[in-house]
Design a protein around this motif. Structure first.
Motif: not given
Length: 393
Positions: A183-185, A379-393
């Motif tokens: 779904d995320i892809q 703190m935690l800044t907004s996530l980049s696309e790369e970081e989002i992909q990393e979360l779902f690995k």
């Protein structure tokens, strides 16, 4: 914040008993009467009520305005920030343990309120280098670490407790992970990250709930939760050793389940979430600090700030928040002035899951505030696309 108005009244009674204090509360007509006719030395109100009552304050000139938990105005475009800016006051103070949670714009909003015109415009501010911002703000920021103010404040020990998903939990997790990955892809490809943020966060939230307990959204789930089993074991060990606990979760349904399960196991505790009335909160806090019950179950958002719970010496963060600054605030409920014992902060993480990824992200994202306000907050800044992909690995 609304939950702290009674806290402030108690503190004033304790440290400045010669001052008359008025809490601005009740229905709108009563509040209007208090504001227009009041003569107390100190008025205490909440951000939500100030937002509603801003027009009643128009003719009042204050000597000083003190904004507690001033990150409440971190977004300068909100009604709350706008209402605060309408208050007429000779002196203005902003108090916060986390003046920057996610981005420098939050510092801009606070300075726009307490020192209008100091930074000419938001656009110019955002173009400044962090070193210049640090140089300009330094004379106006008084930073006090607990260790500087209070030599006798005991240590705080941070530990991470890893647990393993149960077999049934793992099956649910892997099934959802596979579905969400696809779904995320598709979401990123068709909508992009910004427009697809809601779907992405919904997917992440599902996985985090499974780590806590799949029954949070699966009605017919009959399996267990590795983390819940570990918490029960841990709570018993701590109780037997004479420790008292603060247990935080961001999911109120999980908090209810924890309260129920641990009560069945003989760990008696108070319960506080967003629906708990402010005066009842203070009664429970007083009872707990006087030694009643073994634990305090607290919603991370409702009770993460302001409460003084030095009756506990162990803080358990059952699930992680995106922003580690919020977790630090929660840990600060016990590790504060009045605490005489070493405070242990335990973060519970399900091994090999998204929780572990979030924790790794948190460790990477602690640098921006360090540059601006010495020494560092988190703190935690907004996530980049790369970081989002990393979360779902």
């Amino acid at each position: 914040p609304a939950s702290l108005v009674y806290n402030w009244k108690k503190e004033l009674e304790k440290f400045a008993p010669e001052l008359t204090v008025q809490i601005i509360s009740g229905d709108p007509i009563v509040r209007q009467q208090m504001i227009t006719e009041g003569s107390a030395d100190v008025w205490i109100t909440s951000y939500p009520l100030l937002r509603q009552d801003a027009k009643f304050y128009e003719t009042t000139q204050f000597h000083a305005m003190i904004l507690d938990e001033s990150q409440a105005i971190k977004n300068d475009t909100t009604k709350t920030a706008s209402a605060v800016r309408t208050i007429h006051s000779k002196h203005r103070f902003a108090l916060s343990g986390t003046p920057i949670e996610n981005s420098l714009q939050e510092l801009w909003s606070i300075f726009r309120t307490i020192m209008p015109g100091f930074y000419t415009s938001k656009k110019k501010f955002m173009q400044m280098k962090p070193e210049k911002i640090a140089r300009m703000t330094r004379p106006f920021i008084l930073r006090r670490m607990k260790t500087e103010v209070l030599d006798e404040l005991p240590d705080k020990i941070d530990t991470v407790q890893y647990s393993e998903l149960t077999r049934e939990q793992k099956e649910v997790y892997l099934a959802y992970l596979e579905r969400i990955q696809n779904d995320i892809q598709e979401t990123i490809a068709t909508k992009g990250i910004q427009r697809g943020k809601i779907e992405i966060l919904a997917g992440l939230t599902r996985l985090r709930q499974i780590c806590c307990h799949p029954s949070l959204f699966l009605e017919n789930y009959e399996g267990g939760s590795g983390k819940l089993d570990q918490l029960k074991e841990l709570a018993h060990e701590l109780k037997e050793s004479g420790h008292r606990l603060l247990i935080f979760s961001q999911f109120s349904s999980m908090l209810t389940l924890l309260h129920k399960e641990l009560s069945k196991d003989g760990i008696d505790g108070f319960y506080l979430d967003g629906s708990t009335k402010a005066d009842k909160r203070m009664d429970m806090v007083d009872q707990f600090n006087q030694g009643e019950k073994d634990a305090f179950f607290i919603s991370l958002k409702a009770g993460g700030t302001g409460l003084n719970l030095t009756g506990a010496d162990t803080v358990i963060l059952y699930d992680l928040w995106w922003n580690p600054a919020i977790e630090e605030q929660a840990a600060g409920r016990a590790h504060r002035i009045g605490q005489e014992r070493v405070v242990q902060v335990i973060r519970m993480i399900s091994e090999g899951t998204i929780e572990e990824r979030i924790y790794q992200l948190q460790q990477k994202k602690r640098d921006l505030v360090d540059q601006i306000i010495q020494p560092g907050e988190s703190m935690l800044t907004s996530l980049s696309e790369e970081e989002i992909q990393e979360l779902f690995k």
